[in-house]
Design an enzyme around this catalytic site. Structure first.
Site, PDB file in Angstrom:
ATOM      1  N   SER A 298     -42.440 -79.367 -69.735  1.00 62.59           N
ATOM      2  CA  SER A 298     -41.312 -78.359 -69.978  1.00 62.59           C
ATOM      3  C   SER A 298     -41.255 -76.966 -69.195  1.00 62.59           C
ATOM      4  O   SER A 298     -41.278 -77.075 -67.909  1.00 62.59           O
ATOM      5  CB  SER A 298     -41.401 -78.348 -71.618  1.00 62.59           C
ATOM      6  OG  SER A 298     -40.364 -77.492 -71.843  1.00 62.59           O
ATOM      7  N   ASP A 390     -33.393 -86.356 -73.079  1.00 60.66           N
ATOM      8  CA  ASP A 390     -33.840 -85.078 -73.152  1.00 60.66           C
ATOM      9  C   ASP A 390     -32.636 -84.166 -73.522  1.00 60.66           C
ATOM     10  O   ASP A 390     -31.821 -83.852 -72.961  1.00 60.66           O
ATOM     11  CB  ASP A 390     -34.463 -84.529 -72.019  1.00 60.66           C
ATOM     12  CG  ASP A 390     -35.493 -83.280 -72.107  1.00 60.66           C
ATOM     13  OD1 ASP A 390     -35.002 -82.599 -73.157  1.00 60.66           O
ATOM     14  OD2 ASP A 390     -36.292 -83.011 -71.457  1.00 60.66           O
ATOM     15  N   HIS A 425     -37.622 -85.065 -74.790  1.00 59.53           N
ATOM     16  CA  HIS A 425     -38.390 -84.269 -73.934  1.00 59.53           C
ATOM     17  C   HIS A 425     -39.934 -84.263 -74.079  1.00 59.53           C
ATOM     18  O   HIS A 425     -40.433 -84.144 -73.119  1.00 59.53           O
ATOM     19  CB  HIS A 425     -37.620 -82.758 -74.487  1.00 59.53           C
ATOM     20  CG  HIS A 425     -38.400 -81.776 -73.953  1.00 59.53           C
ATOM     21  ND1 HIS A 425     -37.860 -81.387 -72.652  1.00 59.53           N
ATOM     22  CD2 HIS A 425     -39.308 -80.892 -74.385  1.00 59.53           C
ATOM     23  CE1 HIS A 425     -38.699 -80.295 -72.384  1.00 59.53           C
ATOM     24  NE2 HIS A 425     -39.252 -79.998 -73.166  1.00 59.53           N
TER      25      HIS A 425
END
Length: 486
Positions: A298, A390, A425
């Site tokens: 991330s 995501d 994600h």
């Protein structure tokens, strides 16, 4: 000051579980199956020896039927090891439900279940037989783990994350007569077994690092070394997250989990902080100084890409990037990136359950070179892992642009992309519970973030990407030609 805690946690068959592991107080337990009562009303056995098949037998199907045998192997193992779950000595064609229960460190219960029918020999083999209903369907050897979800009546917005890597997660696995969908705590199980899942392997050292202004935890593999090393950077939620680093150490890497963000304040660290961490690893006596990688998830991916492209100090041997983007003001600080997010706050969306979707904050992918990392400058192999569902970052769009930039720079041979339909994600080490959304705090703001992903394809993506990540690291840090499809 460096504080060293060295503990071996997967005990030998003749040993007893230690009452204290890495500062965590635990009751001394015998390795025999001694029952304990949970508030869920289940009577569950304790642990077993490593070399002995763990089988617990309770209850009866009828006055004339003996209880079946339930086995789980290994009864102690790492989180990324597969379990072999079997039920034997059932009547042929018997409908049964396999159920898993996990009590988290936060006091929450997670559960999953699958419906099975015994074969002609009276057996159910989870690795081979299909679940016909429940938390998952089909042949899913690890469905009882990744299918775990908060039990009915739990607090909203939960996400399972192991905080104390020096203690195991205990999965209570049981079998029930018939295809049951609820009310497990009111029913009597036919058989019950415990399985312990660890992030910390035998002999791995956990070392708290508080020097050179750094805050982190270093995990060193068992042995004298030297070992290749990994600087492990997590995302925008901040704090110190250790479990991936601990697991990487189990696979032969000195891994430094680095804290660099706070949940409450704007980031104040600059490139010098990360360069100090990278240099700390390079200079460690048990590290191969020329074999250090970066691993980002991330926001950690954004940091890793920027450092690798522009830092004169950080020159990693290879780079693993999960669910991130190269879109950021070039030459800016971490605070500048968050400021840019704030400027695009009007692009924030919400789904029908008012869960936050932040992926549009970085869209469209800019054409202005000052607003994104020039990944064509990167000179080491890059593994990019993308979930196509995501909802938090524009990972797919960013990956396409990075792939184009690497090709234009004549560096396609350094770029590997793994893209997974149905994955969200939070692509992490495998077999942990999947959550599509959870509570999230950043810069003092609380929200329910929509991460995306559907449980089955997301969990398959975690398993596949983890195996290929380990192969990628082994190839480029150890020089071993194992490619696992890469």
């Amino acid at each position: 000051m460096i504080k060293i805690n060295k503990k071996t946690n997967l005990n030998h068959a003749s040993e007893k579980i230690r009452p204290k592991v890495c500062g965590t107080r635990r009751r001394k337990r015998s390795l025999t199956a001694v029952g304990t009562s949970l508030r869920h009303g289940l009577i569950l056995p304790h642990s077993c020896s490593v070399d002995t098949q763990l089988t617990a037998v309770t209850g009866t199907m009828s006055r004339r039927q003996p209880s079946p045998l339930l086995s789980v192997q290994p009864c102690r193992g790492l989180w990324d090891e597969k379990l072999c779950i079997t039920v034997q000595k059932l009547p042929p064609g018997q409908e049964v439900t396999l159920h898993s229960l996990l009590h988290s460190e936060d006091g929450d219960f997670w559960e999953a279940f699958g419906h099975y029918v015994s074969d002609a020999t009276g057996a159910v083999r989870v690795a081979e037989d299909a679940s016909v209903g429940g938390s998952y369907t089909g042949v899913e050897p690890m469905g009882l783990l990744w299918g775990l979800s908060p039990a009915a009546g739990s607090r909203p917005g939960l996400r399972f994350r192991k905080k104390d890597v020096c203690s195991p997660s205990t999965i209570h696995i049981s079998v029930y007569e018939g295809h049951v969908v609820q009310g497990f705590k009111e029913r009597k199980a036919l058989a019950l077994v415990d399985a312990e899942r660890w992030y910390l392997a035998p002999g791995v050292q956990r070392i708290e690092v508080n020097e050179h202004g750094l805050t982190g935890t270093l995990f060193l593999p068992a042995g004298f070394g030297p070992f290749p090393a990994i600087l492990d950077l997590w995302g925008g939620g901040g704090g110190l997250v250790e479990y991936r680093s601990a697991l990487l150490a189990a696979h032969g890497y000195a891994a430094l989990a680095l804290q660099y963000l706070s949940q409450k304040e704007m980031p104040s660290v600059g490139n010098e902080y990360f360069e100090a961490a990278f240099t700390f690893l390079q200079n460690h006596p048990r590290v191969c100084g020329d074999r250090v990688a970066l691993f980002g998830l991330s926001f950690g991916t954004s940091v890793s890409l920027g450092l690798t492209a522009y830092s004169t100090v950080i020159q990693p041997r290879c780079l693993v990037c999960v669910s991130g983007s190269h879109v950021q003001p070039v030459g800016g600080s971490l605070a500048d990136i968050f400021i840019q997010f704030g400027k695009n706050a009007h692009k924030t969306r919400y789904d029908d359950q008012q869960r936050v979707i932040w992926r549009d904050l970085l869209l469209p992918i800019p054409t202005d070179p000052s607003q994104k990392v020039d990944v064509g400058r990167i000179r080491c192999p890059v593994l990019l892992i993308v979930g196509e569902d995501d909802q938090n970052w524009p990972a797919s769009e960013s990956a396409e642009d990075m792939e184009r930039m690497m090709e234009e720079a004549g560096k396609s041979h350094l770029f590997t992309k793994l893209s997974y339909p149905g994955a969200g994600h939070l692509i992490e080490p495998p077999y942990g519970p999947h959550v599509r959304a959870s509570n999230f705090i950043t810069l003092g703001t609380k929200a329910v973030a929509l991460w995306g992903g559907q449980a089955q394809p997301h969990s398959h993506a975690q398993e596949d990407s983890w195996q290929k990540t380990l192969a990628f690291l082994e190839r480029h840090l150890y020089g071993v030609g194992v490619t696992a499809g890469l």
